[in-house]
Design an enzyme around this catalytic site. Structure first.
Site, PDB file in Angstrom:
ATOM      1  N   HIS A 268       0.802  -1.219   0.000  1.00 28.09           N
ATOM      2  CA  HIS A 268       0.000   0.000   0.000  1.00 28.09           C
ATOM      3  C   HIS A 268       0.839   1.274   0.000  1.00 28.09           C
ATOM      4  O   HIS A 268       0.313   2.348  -0.286  1.00 28.09           O
ATOM      5  CB  HIS A 268      -0.938   0.004   1.216  1.00 28.09           C
TER       6      HIS A 268
ATOM      7  N   ASP B 260       3.817   9.485  -1.491  1.00 22.33           N
ATOM      8  CA  ASP B 260       2.648   8.745  -1.032  1.00 22.33           C
ATOM      9  C   ASP B 260       2.372   7.606  -1.998  1.00 22.33           C
ATOM     10  O   ASP B 260       2.529   7.766  -3.221  1.00 22.33           O
ATOM     11  CB  ASP B 260       1.419   9.662  -0.967  1.00 22.33           C
TER      12      ASP B 260
END
Length: 473
Positions: A160, A369
């Site tokens: 993730h 991110d």
């Protein structure tokens, strides 16, 4: 249909999809297969209460048709596995922050020990035709540990967070065993094409892997793994329903009334050094300095939810944010106008859509991110007739999918300020065109697409079950 077994650091009740996150993504398939979710309970057992390294108390409960199995960890295991290696080594390195990594040799031993513990506890619970889906950086070696116990199940893995370039990855002592561990999976998924390219280059240059065809398959360590990009999405319909729900509408009306003379900018983040919060505040300060027409007109609402504040790096950024907010409000504020509204607590998810819709600009500017779902939630919450504008870091994985956002380099303070000014002054016709394009993307590649495309690819992956025992890392 094969039963799905989800393994992650933390477990969520799939009946409570309003909490967001993996529960939303996996609820349908877990419920339809009578699946199992396995992971840490969030509880730590002190040594005085019997907590021993490599051991755990196991709990089982039913959440409708889904079985939830959780483990309590000893203090020593928690500190080495979770705090030490997962969040003290992997998190900073994978976010390109080598300066914040703590390569204490004891941490990796605890990380391996807990992954072995997970494998020992999980293996007896597996049924012959189960499909196992492992999530995130805490559990990279789990499949290798399961293979060492003789597990021949089809196992997929999804990261993730970002995967760094090979030279940054190589800074981790013993980095090669982490990548080798990924070859114990049948399918490895990444958030973006950029992360996938980093994996490809690493395994080719550092592991001498052989590419098999053009479908992402690689051969190394006597194993074949398929690696693909699966950008995670949101449940657009669910979030739009939240936008129309009473709590969100009440928030929208309150914001519209309180800030009727001003344009709102909004940022919603965990308090983390990867989110670029100091740079964002400096860019807003530069906006007020360079574009005085926005003084007494634009207000930034910055929500920074608490996160790991017992770690020095987080304490430092907290103090820096408080100082910047005080400085900006002191230098630019008026008796009836506070430029920055800084909220250092978690805001309930049902209220966020109303805040997003009331805002003219969504500022999503992380330094790095994996994806960033706030950007997609901001888009989903907008009024198509009068939508806000997304100012987005080019270093967020979501930037690959949303080129019609105003993409910025968050390290470029002046450039980000200029982009915010453009967003605040953008005519409605252009805002509508950009929003329509972005909505089409997030609807097509929503969370259900992410889940189904990963599982479909895993089902078709050329699972390799051989009689050769997998050597424990």
């Amino acid at each position: 249909m094969s039963r799905l077994v989800v393994v992650s650091n933390r477990v969520a009740d799939p009946r409570k999809t309003a909490a967001g996150g993996l529960a939303v993504a996996l609820a349908d398939v877990l419920n339809s297969t009578g699946g199992m979710w396995f992971g840490w309970s969030g509880k730590v057992i002190e040594a005085a209460d019997g907590g021993k390294p490599g051991e755990a108390r196991q709990h089982t409960q039913q959440a409708g048709p889904v079985k939830l199995v959780t483990l309590d960890l000893s203090r020593e295991d928690h500190d080495a596995f979770y705090v030490g290696y997962s969040n003290g080594v992997l998190w900073p390195v994978f976010h390109y922050r080598l300066d914040l990594a703590d390569f204490d040799a004891g941490y990796v031993a605890g990380y391996r020990r807990v992954n072995q513990l997970f494998a020992r506890k999980l293996k007896p619970l597996l049924q012959p035709d189960d499909v196992v889906w492992v999530h995130d950086y805490h559990l990279i070696p789990l499949a290798a540990e399961l293979r060492a116990l003789g597990c021949g199940h089809r196992i997929g893995y999804f990261l993730h967070i970002p995967l760094p370039p090979s030279l940054i990855m190589a800074a981790i002592p013993g980095h090669d065993w982490l990548i080798r561990a990924l070859f114990a999976y049948d399918l490895v998924g990444f958030q973006s094409r950029g992360d996938l390219r980093h994996f490809d280059r690493y395994v080719e240059a550092e592991a001498g892997a052989q590419r098999l065809g053009d479908d992402g398959r690689w051969r190394a360590f006597n194993r074949t793994v398929q690696a693909c990009a699966f950008p995670i999405g949101i449940d657009v319909e669910e979030f739009q329903a939240l936008t129309d729900a009473p709590e969100a509408r009440e928030m929208f009306e309150r914001m519209r009334k309180e800030y009727s003379r001003r344009k709102l900018l909004v940022g919603v983040d965990r308090l983390d050094y990867s989110k670029g919060l100091p740079q964002r505040l400096k860019a807003f300060r530069e906006l007020l300095k360079s574009y005085p027409e926005h003084r007494d007109s634009a207000t930034l609402i910055q929500i920074a939810s608490p996160s790991r504040e017992d770690v020095t790096a987080y304490t430092d950024i907290l103090h820096e944010l408080e100082s910047l907010c005080g400085s900006i409000n002191g230098n630019f504020g008026e008796l009836d106008w506070m430029p920055v509204r800084y909220i250092h607590r978690t805001v309930a998810r049902p209220r966020l859509p109303g805040l997003y819709r009331a805002s003219r600009v969504g500022v999503v500017t992380p330094l790095r991110d994996g994806m960033n779902l706030v950007a997609k939630e901001f888009i989903a919450a907008q009024d198509p007739a009068d939508p806000g504008v997304l100012v987005l870091s080019r270093f967020a994985g979501v930037a690959e999918q949303l080129p019609d956002a105003l993409l910025v380099n968050p390290y470029d303070i002046e450039g980000t300020a200029n982009a915010i000014h453009l967003a605040l002054t953008m005519p409605v016709e252009e805002r509508r065109v950009r929003h329509q394009s972005q909505m089409a993307v997030i609807k097509k590649y929503d969370v259900h697409w992410w889940c189904q495309s990963f599982l479909d690819t895993l089902a078709k992956a050329e699972a390799e079950v051989t009689g050769t025992p997998w050597l424990r890392l």
